[in-house]
Design an enzyme around this catalytic site. Structure first.
Site, PDB file in Angstrom:
ATOM      1  CG  ASP A  82      88.331  37.887  66.442  1.00  0.00           C
ATOM      2  OD1 ASP A  82      88.667  36.690  66.447  1.00  0.00           O
ATOM      3  OD2 ASP A  82      87.618  38.403  67.330  1.00  0.00           O
ATOM      4  CG  HIS A 211      87.969  32.227  69.372  1.00  0.00           C
ATOM      5  ND1 HIS A 211      87.624  33.312  68.615  1.00  0.00           N
ATOM      6  CD2 HIS A 211      89.004  31.625  68.729  1.00  0.00           C
ATOM      7  CE1 HIS A 211      88.413  33.376  67.558  1.00  0.00           C
ATOM      8  NE2 HIS A 211      89.256  32.355  67.596  1.00  0.00           N
TER       9      HIS A 211
HETATM   10  P1  13P Z   1      85.418  37.051  74.960  1.00  0.00           P
HETATM   11  O1  13P Z   1      84.036  37.468  74.606  1.00  0.00           O
HETATM   12  O2  13P Z   1      85.414  35.999  76.007  1.00  0.00           O
HETATM   13  O3  13P Z   1      86.291  38.209  75.308  1.00  0.00           O
HETATM   14  O4  13P Z   1      86.066  36.371  73.634  1.00  0.00           O
HETATM   15  C1  13P Z   1      86.611  37.172  72.629  1.00  0.00           C
HETATM   16  C2  13P Z   1      86.915  36.396  71.384  1.00  0.00           C
HETATM   17  O5  13P Z   1      86.897  35.193  71.349  1.00  0.00           O
HETATM   18  C3  13P Z   1      87.237  37.179  70.186  1.00  0.00           C
HETATM   19  O6  13P Z   1      87.394  36.367  69.066  1.00  0.00           O
HETATM   20  O1  G3H Z   2      84.394  37.249  69.004  1.00  0.00           O
HETATM   21  C1  G3H Z   2      83.863  38.336  68.912  1.00  0.00           C
HETATM   22  C2  G3H Z   2      84.573  39.544  69.403  1.00  0.00           C
HETATM   23  O2  G3H Z   2      84.269  39.786  70.751  1.00  0.00           O
HETATM   24  C3  G3H Z   2      84.277  40.701  68.520  1.00  0.00           C
HETATM   25  O3  G3H Z   2      83.010  41.200  68.761  1.00  0.00           O
HETATM   26  O4  G3H Z   2      81.991  41.350  66.492  1.00  0.00           O
HETATM   27  O5  G3H Z   2      81.142  42.757  68.392  1.00  0.00           O
HETATM   28  O6  G3H Z   2      83.360  43.249  67.344  1.00  0.00           O
HETATM   29  P1  G3H Z   2      82.328  42.197  67.682  1.00  0.00           P
HETATM   30 ZN    ZN Z   3      86.130  34.675  69.033  1.00  0.00          ZN
END
Ligand code: 13P
Ligand code: G3H
Ligand code: ZN
Length: 309
Positions: A82, A211
């Site tokens: 991600d 996202h």
């Molecule tokens: P949320 O913060 O809405 O759960 O989105 C998560 C996300 O887009 C991770 O890439």
């Molecule tokens: O998009 C972001 C996700 O919620 C991941 O969050 O970078 O704190 O693990 P993080």
């Molecule tokens: Zn995201």
């Protein structure tokens, strides 16, 4: 079978009105809760790992936990990076056995985003790994900008077409009004569905990704507030808006904040009600169950992905 790319999942989703849930994972209990839910719902599944999760858990632990989940359940699932911010992290994940990576060049000017994405696509495709990219910026409420400025950062449909043609990317994350975290809207929640439809019409074969799609379930926010410090003003995307988005080319819906809230609510409640208890299994077990129930609800009622495995 086992660890799979998102190719087949998205192909099926694209010609139907459901989306695949992509859930962020950071430890064993989170993975177990999500996987048990997907198994019971017979749903396709993407587990995703951020740079922060890699740093927290050490990538090898997460990889092995996902392998254990596959062995234990017999489910097919994708393991996805991600928000990979540069070529190096994407390469590490491709080399480390991920089946999918996101290269997030959205903070760069268009041409730089194209070049970075193309570099990752070339490397990943040669090794059988699929790539998600992002065009447009997800503005957070904390960015403190007015509506016009906010919309200026939304994905431009014509640019989206050019972007996928030039990069050969497998899926595209679009900015239509969602944002990361628990504070998504100052006023009424609003997503730009006209823009989403326009993008989908121009690139109908490209799976779109949403996202910042947590709905920030009030039950968990209330429970967090009742049993500990205040989480003020939390506001997510209404469930019906997510369900609407999946009808217009959105094949992957990212959820992290709702997992965090479900888990934290349960742990806070336990700590308040059992101040003398100090066995982590006593609170991580209920936290895992809360995640499972929440993910089942998402898959069934919001993403409409039950039985779509
Ligand atoms: P949320 O913060 O809405 O759960 O989105 C998560 C996300 O887009 C991770 O890439
Ligand atoms: O998009 C972001 C996700 O919620 C991941 O969050 O970078 O704190 O693990 P993080
Ligand atoms: Zn995201």
């Amino acid at each position: 079978m086992g660890l799979v790319t998102t190719e087949q999942m998205f192909k099926k989703s694209l010609c139907s009105d459901y989306a695949v849930g992509a859930f962020n994972v950071n430890n064993m209990e989170i993975i177990q809760g999500i996987v048990e839910a997907a198994k019971e719902e017979e749903a396709p599944l993407i587990l995703q790992v951020s740079a922060g999760a890699r740093k927290y858990a050490n990538p090898i632990y997460l990889k092995k936990l996902v392998e254990a989940a596959i062995e234990d359940t017999g489910l097919d699932m994708a393991l996805h990076l991600d928000h990979g911010e540069d070529f190096d992290i994407c390469k590490q994940c491709v080399d480390g056995g991920f089946s999918s990576v996101m290269v997030d060049g959205s903070k760069h000017p268009f041409e730089e985003n194209v070049a970075l994405t193309k570099q990752v696509v070339d490397y990943a495709h040669e090794r059988g790994v699929v790539v998600e990219a992002e065009l447009g910026k997800l503005a957070g409420i904390e960015d403190n900008i007015n509506v016009d400025a906010r919309e200026a950062t939304f994905t431009d449909p014509e640019q989206a077409k050019e972007f996928v043609e030039r990069t050969g990317v497998d899926s595209l994350a679009v900015a239509i009004g969602t944002s990361h975290g628990a504070y998504k809207f100052k006023g009424e929640p609003r997503l730009d569905f006209e823009r989403l439809k326009e993008i989908h019409a121009l690139i109908p074969d490209v799976p779109l990704v949403l996202h910042g799609a947590s709905t920030v379930i009030p039950e968990f926010v209330d429970k967090c507030n009742e049993y500990g410090g205040e989480i003020p003003g939390a506001r997510g995307v209404p469930e019906d808006m997510i369900t609407e988005a999946v009808k217009h080319g959105v094949c992957k819906v990212n959820i992290d904040t709702d997992l965090r809230l479900a888990m934290t609510a349960e742990i806070r409640k336990f700590m308040v009600e059992n101040p003398a208890e100090f066995d982590p299994r006593k609170y991580l077990g209920p936290a895992r169950s809360a995640i499972k129930q929440m993910v089942k609800h998402k898959i069934k009622d919001v993403l409409k992905a039950s039985g779509k495995r």
